[in-house]
Design an enzyme around this catalytic site. Structure first.
Site, PDB file in Angstrom:
ATOM      1  N   GLY A  60       0.973  -1.012  -0.027  1.00 17.55           N
ATOM      2  CA  GLY A  60      -0.013  -0.244  -0.104  1.00 17.55           C
ATOM      3  C   GLY A  60       0.807   1.386   0.191  1.00 17.55           C
ATOM      4  CB  ALA A  61       1.151   4.002  -2.516  1.00 17.02           C
ATOM      5  NE  ARG A  99       5.444  -3.599  -4.324  1.00 12.14           N
ATOM      6  CZ  ARG A  99       4.047  -3.447  -4.317  1.00 12.14           C
ATOM      7  NH1 ARG A  99       3.725  -3.547  -3.210  1.00 12.14           N
ATOM      8  NH2 ARG A  99       3.310  -3.982  -5.446  1.00 12.14           N
ATOM      9  CG  ASP A 147       0.039   1.880  -5.941  1.00  7.72           C
ATOM     10  OD1 ASP A 147      -1.167   1.355  -5.839  1.00  7.72           O
ATOM     11  OD2 ASP A 147       0.892   1.525  -5.150  1.00  7.72           O
ATOM     12  CG  ASN A 151      -5.315   1.605  -7.248  1.00 10.13           C
ATOM     13  OD1 ASN A 151      -4.280   1.868  -6.295  1.00 10.13           O
ATOM     14  ND2 ASN A 151      -6.568   0.924  -6.917  1.00 10.13           N
TER      15      ASN A 151
HETATM   16  O1  MRU Z   1       0.713  -4.368  -4.726  1.00  8.72           O
HETATM   17  P1  MRU Z   1       0.002  -3.317  -3.266  1.00  8.72           P
HETATM   18  O2  MRU Z   1      -0.808  -4.342  -2.617  1.00  8.72           O
HETATM   19  O3  MRU Z   1       0.979  -2.631  -2.653  1.00  8.72           O
HETATM   20  O4  MRU Z   1      -0.903  -2.197  -4.235  1.00  8.72           O
HETATM   21  C1  MRU Z   1      -1.698  -1.498  -3.275  1.00  8.72           C
HETATM   22  C2  MRU Z   1      -2.639  -0.574  -4.035  1.00  8.72           C
HETATM   23  O5  MRU Z   1      -2.698  -0.715  -5.302  1.00  8.72           O
HETATM   24  C3  MRU Z   1      -3.548   0.350  -3.244  1.00  8.72           C
HETATM   25  O6  MRU Z   1      -4.882   0.646  -3.928  1.00  8.72           O
HETATM   26  C4  MRU Z   1      -2.674   1.586  -3.285  1.00  8.72           C
HETATM   27  O7  MRU Z   1      -1.434   1.370  -2.954  1.00  8.72           O
HETATM   28  C5  MRU Z   1      -3.363   2.510  -2.312  1.00  8.72           C
HETATM   29  S1  MRU Z   1      -3.245   2.274  -0.697  1.00  8.72           S
HETATM   30  C6  MRU Z   1      -3.903   3.361   0.215  1.00  8.72           C
END
Ligand code: MRU
Length: 375
Positions: free
Chosen positions: A64-65, A106, A255, A265
């Site tokens: 999650g970003a 990432r 993201d 996203n």
């Molecule tokens: O691969 P991830 O689980 O890190 O992807 C997360 C997402 O796509 C979320 O929607 C995004 O980071 C927003 S979290 C507030």
């Protein structure tokens, strides 16, 4: 199919049960929930060195970003403690190495490199920092400030989203943009939490989010834990629920948001946006301003993380695909700005044309402050 609205009103006694923070500074390490083990097990991991921090980021133990940003900033302190530089010159070199080692672990989630840059630049640029001890103290205070500010941003997004969408009771979301993805109550899910906290009816339809199932495992776990009505929907089924009029609004996280509003996203977000447009319902992105990257002018310039094909080949430890067949595993997609009804940020609700509204929001917030590398 949707239960009557009264059945969707959460029990206030069950709200905010999420007492285990997604990440926590212990004094000399970072304690995080191991998200790869949810929902079967609520296990904590103590991150004490850079190799463990990078491994946690790469394997989505933390994800999650905004959570990645908060974690990456704290991981710099762990890295300094691990290497114990004997001079400021050595410490400087260590931090420059960590800038990319942690910050680029990432590539799509902009908050990670942003938070690492902000923390290092604040510490190295502080004239009061004269020793390695001063430097560590300064890194830690900046990293903790990032967590605090993110929690505040989540609360503001929840407040603004609730105000914007009073009629949205059945909310569809993708991936996990909640407590587990931030240092606060989330972005998309902060709006569900804000509605629930006011005793308003709310039901969340969580798309399962193949291949790593952040929706089925994480969104379902944290909302159920908070006593909020949540149902898991197979990714492919969500489109027909939206088209069939069973969803009031789609709200997702982000993201990286380009300067023109195009939004990266989790893979599968774009199909939700297309379905919402077809059905004539709102498609909203909820994100802190720290997820906006004005240096990237449009979505086609966003780097999309390509992950191990084995994540597609396997589920629950079993191979799904015939041996010898290739799999393609992009982790994110880009939703064009024209499909986004509004972007709900901590600096206000942004409306099209996003080039203008984003520039104005950033000028009033972080780009008005010195040192932001992306402004
Ligand atoms: O691969 P991830 O689980 O890190 O992807 C997360 C997402 O796509 C979320 O929607 C995004 O980071 C927003 S979290 C507030």
């Amino acid at each position: 199919m949707t239960p009557p609205r009264s059945a969707l009103t959460p029990d206030p006694g069950r709200l905010n049960r999420g007492t285990t923070p997604t990440l926590r500074w212990t004094g000399d390490s970072i304690e995080i929930i191991d998200q790869t083990r949810l929902p079967a097990q609520l296990a904590l991991i103590d991150v004490r060195d850079v190799a463990a921090a990078v491994d946690a980021i790469e394997r989505l133990v933390i994800r999650g970003a905004p959570a990645l940003g908060a974690f990456g900033a704290l991981a710099l302190v762990v890295g300094l403690d691990e290497t114990q530089p004997s001079s400021m010159t050595d410490a400087h070199a260590v931090l420059e190495r960590l800038r990319t080692e942690i910050g680029d672990a990432r590539p799509t989630a902009v908050n990670l490199r942003w938070a690492v840059d902000r923390t290092i630049d604040a510490a190295l640029g502080d004239a009061a920092v004269r020793s390695v001890t001063d430097l560590r103290r300064r890194l830690l205070s900046e990293a903790l400030a990032i967590s605090t500010e993110d929690a505040q941003a989540c609360a503001e997004i929840g407040r603004l989203g609730r105000e914007l969408l009073p009629e949205a009771t059945v909310i569809a979301t993708h991936c996990n943009a909640g407590r587990l993805a931030t240092a606060g109550t989330g972005t998309a899910l902060a709006i569900a939490y804000a509605k629930a906290a006011e005793g308003e009816p709310v039901r969340v339809l969580a798309a399962e989010t193949r291949p790593l199932l952040q929706g089925a495992r994480l969104t379902a776990w944290e909302l159920a834990d908070a006593g909020i009505d949540v149902s898991v929907v197979a990714d492919a089924a969500m489109v027909s629920l939206i088209a069939g009029g069973e969803v009031d609004a789609v709200i997702v996280g982000a993201d990286r948001i380009a300067g023109n509003g195009d939004t990266a996203n989790k893979i599968g977000t774009l199909m939700h946006a297309l379905a919402a447009a077809e059905a004539g319902i709102g498609f909203y992105v909820a994100a802190p301003t720290t997820t906006i990257d004005p240096a990237v002018t449009s979505g086609d310039r966003i780097v999309i993380e390509q992950r191990d094909p084995d994540e597609v080949h396997h589920a629950g430890g079993s191979r799904l695909t015939p041996v010898g067949v290739e799999a393609i595993n992009p982790a994110f997609d880009v939703t064009p700005a024209r499909l986004i009804s509004a972007i709900i940020t901590d600096a206000g609700v942004l409306h099209p044309p996003y080039g203008e509204s984003i520039a104005a929001a950033l000028a009033a917030t972080r780009c008005g402050q010195p040192g932001d590398r992306r402004c």
